[in-house]
Motif scaffolding. Structure first.
Motif, PDB file in Angstrom:
ATOM      1  N   ARG A 100       1.342   7.263   0.871  1.00  0.00           N
ATOM      2  CA  ARG A 100       0.420   8.401   0.753  1.00  0.00           C
ATOM      3  C   ARG A 100      -1.031   7.962   0.881  1.00  0.00           C
ATOM      4  O   ARG A 100      -1.846   8.679   1.451  1.00  0.00           O
ATOM      5  CB  ARG A 100       0.635   9.129  -0.571  1.00  0.00           C
ATOM      6  CG  ARG A 100       1.941   9.861  -0.592  1.00  0.00           C
ATOM      7  CD  ARG A 100       2.134  10.607  -1.866  1.00  0.00           C
ATOM      8  NE  ARG A 100       3.464  11.178  -1.862  1.00  0.00           N
ATOM      9  CZ  ARG A 100       3.799  12.269  -2.497  1.00  0.00           C
ATOM     10  NH1 ARG A 100       2.895  12.900  -3.214  1.00  0.00           N
ATOM     11  NH2 ARG A 100       5.022  12.725  -2.444  1.00  0.00           N
ATOM     12  N   LEU A 101      -1.357   6.802   0.370  1.00  0.00           N
ATOM     13  CA  LEU A 101      -2.722   6.284   0.494  1.00  0.00           C
ATOM     14  C   LEU A 101      -3.024   5.935   1.944  1.00  0.00           C
ATOM     15  O   LEU A 101      -4.096   6.254   2.463  1.00  0.00           O
ATOM     16  CB  LEU A 101      -2.908   5.065  -0.408  1.00  0.00           C
ATOM     17  CG  LEU A 101      -4.301   4.446  -0.440  1.00  0.00           C
ATOM     18  CD1 LEU A 101      -5.337   5.462  -0.902  1.00  0.00           C
ATOM     19  CD2 LEU A 101      -4.309   3.228  -1.345  1.00  0.00           C
ATOM     20  N   ARG A 106     -12.346   8.010  -2.705  1.00  0.00           N
ATOM     21  CA  ARG A 106     -11.637   9.273  -2.850  1.00  0.00           C
ATOM     22  C   ARG A 106     -12.599  10.455  -2.898  1.00  0.00           C
ATOM     23  O   ARG A 106     -12.319  11.514  -2.330  1.00  0.00           O
ATOM     24  CB  ARG A 106     -10.748   9.270  -4.091  1.00  0.00           C
ATOM     25  CG  ARG A 106      -9.782  10.459  -4.075  1.00  0.00           C
ATOM     26  CD  ARG A 106      -8.834  10.391  -5.214  1.00  0.00           C
ATOM     27  NE  ARG A 106      -9.326  11.275  -6.262  1.00  0.00           N
ATOM     28  CZ  ARG A 106      -8.584  11.757  -7.217  1.00  0.00           C
ATOM     29  NH1 ARG A 106      -7.326  11.428  -7.308  1.00  0.00           N
ATOM     30  NH2 ARG A 106      -9.089  12.558  -8.117  1.00  0.00           N
ATOM     31  N   LEU A 132      -2.602  14.712  -0.197  1.00  0.00           N
ATOM     32  CA  LEU A 132      -2.446  13.262  -0.297  1.00  0.00           C
ATOM     33  C   LEU A 132      -3.446  12.643  -1.265  1.00  0.00           C
ATOM     34  O   LEU A 132      -3.111  11.711  -2.003  1.00  0.00           O
ATOM     35  CB  LEU A 132      -2.599  12.618   1.081  1.00  0.00           C
ATOM     36  CG  LEU A 132      -1.488  12.913   2.085  1.00  0.00           C
ATOM     37  CD1 LEU A 132      -1.898  12.453   3.474  1.00  0.00           C
ATOM     38  CD2 LEU A 132      -0.180  12.277   1.659  1.00  0.00           C
ATOM     39  N   LEU A 133      -4.664  13.145  -1.270  1.00  0.00           N
ATOM     40  CA  LEU A 133      -5.712  12.556  -2.104  1.00  0.00           C
ATOM     41  C   LEU A 133      -5.545  12.851  -3.590  1.00  0.00           C
ATOM     42  O   LEU A 133      -6.012  12.073  -4.425  1.00  0.00           O
ATOM     43  CB  LEU A 133      -7.082  13.014  -1.621  1.00  0.00           C
ATOM     44  CG  LEU A 133      -7.519  12.405  -0.301  1.00  0.00           C
ATOM     45  CD1 LEU A 133      -8.696  13.164   0.286  1.00  0.00           C
ATOM     46  CD2 LEU A 133      -7.858  10.929  -0.467  1.00  0.00           C
ATOM     47  N   ALA A 176      -3.494   9.193   3.790  1.00  0.00           N
ATOM     48  CA  ALA A 176      -4.796   9.798   3.481  1.00  0.00           C
ATOM     49  C   ALA A 176      -5.906   9.094   4.253  1.00  0.00           C
ATOM     50  O   ALA A 176      -6.824   9.739   4.770  1.00  0.00           O
ATOM     51  CB  ALA A 176      -5.070   9.736   1.978  1.00  0.00           C
ATOM     52  N   ARG A 228       0.869  -1.185   0.000  1.00  0.00           N
ATOM     53  CA  ARG A 228       0.000   0.000   0.000  1.00  0.00           C
ATOM     54  C   ARG A 228       0.902   1.229   0.000  1.00  0.00           C
ATOM     55  O   ARG A 228       1.776   1.343   0.846  1.00  0.00           O
ATOM     56  CB  ARG A 228      -0.884  -0.004   1.238  1.00  0.00           C
ATOM     57  CG  ARG A 228      -1.843   1.156   1.330  1.00  0.00           C
ATOM     58  CD  ARG A 228      -2.742   1.052   2.559  1.00  0.00           C
ATOM     59  NE  ARG A 228      -3.668  -0.076   2.437  1.00  0.00           N
ATOM     60  CZ  ARG A 228      -3.529  -1.238   3.043  1.00  0.00           C
ATOM     61  NH1 ARG A 228      -2.527  -1.464   3.830  1.00  0.00           N
ATOM     62  NH2 ARG A 228      -4.414  -2.208   2.869  1.00  0.00           N
ATOM     63  N   THR A 237      -1.543   8.132  -5.046  1.00  0.00           N
ATOM     64  CA  THR A 237      -2.849   7.750  -4.507  1.00  0.00           C
ATOM     65  C   THR A 237      -3.814   7.432  -5.642  1.00  0.00           C
ATOM     66  O   THR A 237      -4.528   6.430  -5.601  1.00  0.00           O
ATOM     67  CB  THR A 237      -3.420   8.887  -3.636  1.00  0.00           C
ATOM     68  OG1 THR A 237      -2.507   9.143  -2.571  1.00  0.00           O
ATOM     69  CG2 THR A 237      -4.763   8.529  -3.070  1.00  0.00           C
ATOM     70  N   ARG A 251      -8.393   0.308  -0.672  1.00  0.00           N
ATOM     71  CA  ARG A 251      -8.131   0.688  -2.071  1.00  0.00           C
ATOM     72  C   ARG A 251      -9.380   0.672  -2.937  1.00  0.00           C
ATOM     73  O   ARG A 251      -9.383   0.197  -4.067  1.00  0.00           O
ATOM     74  CB  ARG A 251      -7.081  -0.219  -2.687  1.00  0.00           C
ATOM     75  CG  ARG A 251      -5.756  -0.146  -2.015  1.00  0.00           C
ATOM     76  CD  ARG A 251      -4.786  -1.038  -2.705  1.00  0.00           C
ATOM     77  NE  ARG A 251      -3.537  -1.059  -1.970  1.00  0.00           N
ATOM     78  CZ  ARG A 251      -2.450  -1.648  -2.396  1.00  0.00           C
ATOM     79  NH1 ARG A 251      -2.463  -2.272  -3.542  1.00  0.00           N
ATOM     80  NH2 ARG A 251      -1.364  -1.627  -1.679  1.00  0.00           N
ATOM     81  N   LEU A 310     -10.422   3.934   1.501  1.00  0.00           N
ATOM     82  CA  LEU A 310      -9.057   4.243   1.087  1.00  0.00           C
ATOM     83  C   LEU A 310      -8.099   3.140   1.525  1.00  0.00           C
ATOM     84  O   LEU A 310      -7.231   2.719   0.760  1.00  0.00           O
ATOM     85  CB  LEU A 310      -8.603   5.594   1.663  1.00  0.00           C
ATOM     86  CG  LEU A 310      -9.268   6.834   1.079  1.00  0.00           C
ATOM     87  CD1 LEU A 310      -8.947   8.059   1.930  1.00  0.00           C
ATOM     88  CD2 LEU A 310      -8.841   7.052  -0.370  1.00  0.00           C
TER      89      LEU A 310
END
Length: 154
Positions: free
Chosen positions: A27-28, A93, A134-135, A31, A24, A140, A88, A85
């Protein structure tokens, strides 16, 4: 499930990327953490308002209970986004970005107060800006499988 698949043209094999088994992106994960912290803040604020309403410290019982229930309900949005998030899910988002955008004017109003709300407003503002950065990060976007406009489909 095999780890390769045939290409239509030449019959050569290419590796299949399994998002469940790839690392992963940081950054994801960050977030998701930002959205989770915001969700916990909303739920905690709602519980605090509810306790004040039920113990009689609040002047208007109906208004305090309504505000408390509203905060808890609003906390479910970033909570669902944080979970999505983390897992995934590309749909997550959108609610996460909307939460960050809505948090900015709230943080601004908190910063305008002459009270203990100023530090909370600063924290919320930093969280919202960090979350937005981040998003919209390419890492991401790629991790969620979201294609940019004009990007060719495979």
């Amino acid at each position: 499930m095999s780890s390769t698949e045939q290409t239509p043209a030449g019959g050569t094999e290419t590796p299949v990327v399994d998002p469940e088994h790839t690392p992963r992106p940081a950054r994801l994960a960050a977030a998701a953490a930002v959205a989770g912290v915001e969700a916990l803040g909303l739920v905690a604020g709602g519980v605090y308002m509810l306790v004040r309403a039920l113990t009689g410290t609040s002047g208007d019982l109906t208004g305090a209970v309504t505000g408390a229930v509203t905060l808890v309900a609003l906390g479910l949005i970033p909570l669902a986004a944080a979970r999505g998030l983390w897992l995934r899910r590309s749909w997550s988002r959108g609610p996460a970005v909307v939460t960050q955008i809505l948090a900015l004017p709230v943080a601004w109003q908190m910063l305008q107060a002459n009270s203990a709300m100023i530090p909370a407003g600063a924290v919320l503002g930093v969280l919202a800006v960090t979350g937005l950065v981040l998003l919209v990060s390419p890492a991401t976007t790629e991790a969620l499988g979201i294609r940019r406009p004009g990007q060719d489909t495979p």
